[in-house]
Every structure is written in C-alpha cells, then in structure tokens.
Design an enzyme around this catalytic site. Structure first.
Site, PDB file in Angstrom:
ATOM      1  CE1 TYR A  90      -4.287   1.480   0.170  1.00 44.18           C
ATOM      2  CE2 TYR A  90      -3.598   2.719   1.858  1.00 44.18           C
ATOM      3  CZ  TYR A  90      -4.291   2.439   0.825  1.00 44.18           C
ATOM      4  OH  TYR A  90      -5.504   3.269   0.868  1.00 44.18           O
ATOM      5  CG  ASN A 189     -20.712  -6.481  -3.808  1.00 42.69           C
ATOM      6  OD1 ASN A 189     -20.603  -6.296  -5.139  1.00 42.69           O
ATOM      7  ND2 ASN A 189     -19.995  -7.641  -3.248  1.00 42.69           N
ATOM      8  CB  SER A 190     -17.421  -2.714  -2.388  1.00 46.12           C
ATOM      9  OG  SER A 190     -17.665  -1.399  -2.951  1.00 46.12           O
ATOM     10  CB  ALA A 191     -17.679  -1.559   2.858  1.00 48.58           C
ATOM     11  CE1 TYR A 280     -14.608   2.534  -4.249  1.00 43.42           C
ATOM     12  CE2 TYR A 280     -15.279   3.143  -6.305  1.00 43.42           C
ATOM     13  CZ  TYR A 280     -15.362   2.538  -4.940  1.00 43.42           C
ATOM     14  OH  TYR A 280     -16.444   1.866  -4.854  1.00 43.42           O
ATOM     15  CG  PHE A 305     -11.392  10.113  -4.523  1.00 48.21           C
ATOM     16  CD1 PHE A 305     -10.869  11.565  -4.077  1.00 48.21           C
ATOM     17  CD2 PHE A 305     -12.004   9.336  -3.571  1.00 48.21           C
ATOM     18  CE1 PHE A 305     -11.209  12.019  -2.970  1.00 48.21           C
ATOM     19  CE2 PHE A 305     -12.054   9.592  -2.266  1.00 48.21           C
ATOM     20  CZ  PHE A 305     -11.824  11.089  -1.925  1.00 48.21           C
ATOM     21  CG  MET A 307     -11.309   8.855   2.162  1.00 49.56           C
ATOM     22  SD  MET A 307     -12.271  10.118   1.762  1.00 49.56           S
ATOM     23  CE  MET A 307     -12.103  11.161   2.965  1.00 49.56           C
TER      24      MET A 307
END
Length: 373
Positions: A90, A189-191, A280, A305, A307
């Site tokens: 990451y 269906n993802s968060a 994203y 994008f 966050m």
C-alpha cells in the site's frame, strides 16, 4: 504530571450495541489505583503476510501528560487497506515497528492538564491516518482526535472515515449532480458501494449498480434494494441492458469504478457525453482501458480518487468538519446504515485477519474488533 481525577466516574454509558461498563468499572478503577494501564496492541516490524508478521504485545501506559488524553478503544474494523499496508504493497508505509489500523472509535478515560475540547466519557476517533487503532489503549495529544456525537453507534463511528467518506467525496467533488441524475458504479456490494447507494437515495439520485453474478444473487439484490439501489445489474446484464438507450434512466454523468479491466470498460460505454469516470480501486487487478473514441467523441474525463490523500490534504479543514457533520446527520436520520459486519473479540485477531484476507461470501462482510468482549 496532573490528571483530572473526575475522569474516574463509574457511570454506565451505552452506545449502539456495545456497553461501556467494562471501561467504567474496570479500566478507570484500575487506573485510579495504580496510575497505569497494561495495554495490549498488535505490532508488525516487517512487511509481509499478516498472519506471519503481526504479533500481540503488552505495553504499560502511565497517566497522560499536558494536552494528552488516554483512550480506550471500543471497536476498530479490519479493512483490506490495513492488510495491504502490513504486506507493504500500500502507498502508506508507516515507520516500523508499527501498530496497524486506520480507523476505529474509542472512549476518553483520562485527560491531562490543558485539555479543554474533550472530557472523560467522550467518544473519539483519530483525525489522521495510520494512528494505529488495533490496540486496547493509547495515549495521544487531544488534537489528534475528533469527538463523535453521543448518539452515534459504535460500529458506525468505527467505520466512518474510510467508506462513507469515500462515497461522500466522490459524489460531491467531481460532478455537480442534481436530483434525478444517474450514478453508475461497479463493485456495488462493496462497503463503499453500499454507502454510495444510500447517499444516492438520500440525495434523490438514481443509482445503477453492477455486481458479479453469484449463487446468492437474488439475496444480494434484495439486500442492495433495501439500501435504496435503483437498479442492479450483473456484468452480463450490463452488456445487454437497454435502460439507458430507452431512457428508462438518464445516461450516467458519473461512473465510480473500483474493479477495472473489462468491467470498467463496459461501464464506460454507457457514460454520458462529458461524463466523468472516477477510479478508486482495482479489484480485478487489470488496467483501466479507455477507448480513443470515448475521449474524442464523448469527451469523457478519467480521474482517480484516494481518500487517504484527501484526508492528508484536508486535515482539520472546514470541508472535513462539514463532511463528518453531514454523515453524522445521515446516520441520525436513518439514511445510512453501518456495513454488514461481524464483531470479533480482539483476542481472536488471527481469525479476523484470516477472514479478511480470504473473505467468505459476496456481501462485503466486514470484521470489526470488539475490545470489550
């Protein structure tokens, strides 16, 4: 080193589905007797497989110093980005050794002198990123925390800074949408996708939601419909749909992509002239391909994008405060629900990590550490 002893009230607080009795009756009394807390935390000293590099350690915490607070964690989710951070893949790479966990909620159990914006009993969440929420207790400067309204549930507060904020920013920052406009998204269906659906409903937007085909498709469609999804299509159905051609719904001005590959390409085909695709995520691990014709003849705009970067750039800003306020209001009014989740005791962290790395089912079940069980 001074501590406001009023923090050790034995009052019982209830927030959401979790009780703060363990904090009132145990942590505070323990602290008042010995002026120290034996905290537990997860730590990793090298990047790699989370099941191999993450370990649990104990740490003795003393009373907070001036302008500091002692926080006992209540709940913290295990997000895929947390696993990726531990793996070292990451973009955020904390200094090692590091405590994992980007978001969560805790309760202030002691305050040092000079702290005026927070008091004992307040629920708080980290203002920044990579604070390290996978621990039972932590001491930090008061300015590092944001107060959470009392009437917000524990799971809602623990999971607010990633997915609800991601959905909020993508719907607000790229296209000036008005009631009746269409938003198309894959990975619905993802968060994050579930939050997009609910915000679209709250703001009068039409959401067209693309999901993978699966055995429990009818169950998934029923669930997403209950959240407010306007239309739900499988990837196969998207290829043959005529809802845009026949003007059942207006062509989407905004496309939210977290899959990539052929899925994103097919979604892009339905984007309105001058529309914007915001990427994203890349769950397919395939590149995003944009046809030349879409750029020239449809004048589509392709953006990305993240966050985490937005939070860095807007830390403590009026925009961030307004976003949190709006999201809290949506929770209070029942316009937003917490993600489908399972609370799991902090002592069972290995099971939580394993399940997050190898998720079961397709409903976006999120595992949340429960620090009180």
């Amino acid at each position: 080193m001074a501590v406001k002893l009023s923090v050790f009230s034995n009052s019982l607080h209830h927030f959401g589905m979790l009780s703060l009795k363990s904090i009132s009756d145990s942590t505070r009394l323990q602290f008042v007797r010995c002026q120290s807390i034996m905290a537990k935390k997860l730590v990793y000293s090298e990047y790699g497989d989370a099941m191999k590099v993450v370990r649990q350690e104990k740490e003795t915490l003393t009373a907070p110093k001036d302008n500091e607070i002692l926080v006992q964690m209540l709940a913290a989710p295990i997000n895929p980005a947390d696993i990726n951070t531990i793996q070292g893949v990451y973009p955020v790479k904390p200094q090692l050794p590091s405590i994992p966990g980007n978001e969560g909620v805790g309760e202030v159990v002691a305050v040092g002198c000079g702290v005026s914006n927070l008091k004992t009993g307040d629920k708080v969440m980290p203002r920044g990123i990579a604070w390290g929420t996978w621990r039972t207790h932590g001491i930090c400067e008061a300015k590092e925390m944001v107060k959470v309204p009392d009437n917000i549930g524990i799971v809602e507060a623990a999971t607010v800074t990633v997915n609800p904020c991601t959905a909020y920013r993508m719907l607000r920052d790229f296209v000036s949408l008005k009631s009746g406009d269409t938003v198309l998204q894959n990975g619905a269906n993802s968060a994050a996708g579930q939050n997009v659906i609910q915000m679209c409903r709250a703001w009068g937007l039409t959401s067209v939601n693309v999901v993978r085909n699966r055995e429990n498709l009818d169950e998934l469609k029923k669930y997403l419909t209950s959240l407010g999804a306007s239309h739900i299509l499988t990837e196969e159905e998207l290829r043959t749909t005529d809802i845009f051609k026949k003007s059942v719904v207006p062509k989407p001005k905004l496309l939210l992509n977290c899959v990539g590959g052929k899925n994103a390409l097919e979604c892009l085909r339905h984007l309105d002239k001058g529309g914007i695709m915001v990427t994203y995520g890349g769950m397919s691990r395939e590149p995003v391909t944009v046809p030349t014709s879409a750029l020239i003849f449809k004048d589509v705009v392709v953006r990305g994008f993240w966050m985490t970067q937005w939070s860095k750039d807007h830390m403590g800003s009026a925009e961030q405060s307004q976003m949190f306020s709006d999201i809290w209001d949506m929770y209070k009014e029942g316009q937003l629900k917490p993600p489908a989740h399972k609370l799991i005791p902090f002592s069972q962290y290995k099971e939580a990590l394993q399940n997050t790395m190898n998720p079961k089912g397709f409903t976006g079940l999120k595992y949340v550490f429960d620090f009180q069980s």
